[in-house]
Design an enzyme around this catalytic site. Sequence first.
Site, PDB file in Angstrom:
ATOM      1  N   LYS A  76      -6.483   7.512   3.640  1.00 47.83           N
ATOM      2  CA  LYS A  76      -7.088   7.132   4.924  1.00 47.83           C
ATOM      3  C   LYS A  76      -6.273   7.595   6.135  1.00 47.83           C
ATOM      4  O   LYS A  76      -5.072   7.824   6.043  1.00 47.83           O
ATOM      5  CB  LYS A  76      -7.286   5.619   4.966  1.00 47.83           C
ATOM      6  CG  LYS A  76      -6.034   4.830   5.204  1.00 47.83           C
ATOM      7  CD  LYS A  76      -6.382   3.428   5.701  1.00 47.83           C
ATOM      8  CE  LYS A  76      -5.107   2.715   6.139  1.00 47.83           C
ATOM      9  NZ  LYS A  76      -5.301   1.523   6.897  1.00 47.83           N
TER      10      LYS A  76
ATOM     11  N   LYS B 258      -2.034   4.785  11.285  1.00 50.56           N
ATOM     12  CA  LYS B 258      -0.821   4.975  12.092  1.00 50.56           C
ATOM     13  C   LYS B 258       0.396   5.171  11.203  1.00 50.56           C
ATOM     14  O   LYS B 258       1.213   6.038  11.426  1.00 50.56           O
ATOM     15  CB  LYS B 258      -0.601   3.749  12.993  1.00 50.56           C
ATOM     16  CG  LYS B 258      -1.510   3.741  14.198  1.00 50.56           C
ATOM     17  CD  LYS B 258      -1.493   2.390  14.886  1.00 50.56           C
ATOM     18  CE  LYS B 258      -2.916   1.886  15.055  1.00 50.56           C
ATOM     19  NZ  LYS B 258      -3.023   0.520  15.518  1.00 50.56           N
TER      20      LYS B 258
ATOM     21  N   LYS C 179       2.784  -3.725   2.125  1.00 49.95           N
ATOM     22  CA  LYS C 179       3.753  -3.921   3.220  1.00 49.95           C
ATOM     23  C   LYS C 179       5.089  -4.409   2.662  1.00 49.95           C
ATOM     24  O   LYS C 179       6.153  -4.004   3.116  1.00 49.95           O
ATOM     25  CB  LYS C 179       3.219  -4.932   4.243  1.00 49.95           C
ATOM     26  CG  LYS C 179       1.970  -4.453   4.977  1.00 49.95           C
ATOM     27  CD  LYS C 179       2.322  -3.857   6.333  1.00 49.95           C
ATOM     28  CE  LYS C 179       1.211  -2.992   6.900  1.00 49.95           C
ATOM     29  NZ  LYS C 179       0.070  -3.769   7.346  1.00 49.95           N
TER      30      LYS C 179
END
Length: 328
Positions: free
Chosen positions: A194, A197, A111
């Site tokens: 994976k 979103k 992140k």
Amino acid sequence: MEKVVSGIRPTGNLHLGNYFGAVKSFVKMQDDYDCMFFIADWHSLTTHPKPENIQQSVRTILAEYMACGIDPQKAPIYVQSDVKETLELYLFLNMNAYLGELERVTTFKEKARKQPDNVNAGLLTYPTLMAADILQHRAAKVPVGKDQEQNMEMARKCARRFNHIYGVEFFPEPQNFYFSEKALKVPGLDGSGKMGKSEGNCIYLRDDDKTITKKVMKAVTDSGPQEPNSQKPEVIENLFTFLRIASTEDTYNYFDEKWNDCTLRYGDLKKQIAADLCSIVAPIRQRIEEYSANTELLDRIAREGADRARESASATLKEVRRIVGFRS
Ligand code: TYM
């Protein structure tokens, strides 16, 4: 009865990764465990500091949870920010969480790379907030997908450390829980790892049959099996993962044999996956529409869920204050 807790961030609609990775296990557990499910709206601020319409996003997830089969009578559903006790435990846990270990968490590093202008303290302490979510109910089991393993390891560390520092056996160490034999990573169909979103490769529970079929038919493949009984490359293994989670064992074995004797046609495999996914998603989609229309019901469920969650969390916090040495 053993306690179970799990949550999801309200940053978009539920997708098949959420469903097969966590929600489906949770639905199966609600008869046998003391379950609670929540919507992690505070966590979503770590990446979305100015949420567009958080109330609406929360209702959307609530309707989707219920449509998947969570029965709020058995398993209360609540909104994280309705239970302020979480914040107090978050503070206590943060006092015993160390910069080095928080900086090493892979999701933090990812992140921080993705949003270099907003490497905020909430992002760094994401795992301790998650630990507070779990430990405030003294939960023993947490149904989550593979991507949450490291956060779960931190939650166990927080529990162990608290017990050790204060010389108590108060928090159980929460275990990841999955019904499959191992943690599930629902893959994306674009060959990028994976389904997620932020990866932009999701099949949503709101998608209609046509959209689902289109997404599956576009899945990345290769030029086909070359030698009998060879190992499947990752993009093909991903398709077989969908067969494993959405189709019957016979269907899986049928296509596996076709792969092994080099007669597999990817078009047939994709059609089968699309059909099986549609038959799982269609009834859920219908129920999402029904629940979404009933905002009064959704708001009542969140209120009642919050009452039950507060009751459980405040009992824990009373003990925590006493153990640490504050007035309880
Ligand atoms: P979130 O919102 O990213 O995802 C919710 C749940 O869906 C699972 N999941 C997947 N499982 C398998 N394959 C995938 N491709 C996939 N994508 C998502 C996640 O593992 C998760 O179980 N940090 C959590 C939310 C949270 C939480 C908690 C969970 C906050 N506090 C306490 C459990 C307990 C998260 O971001 O999940």
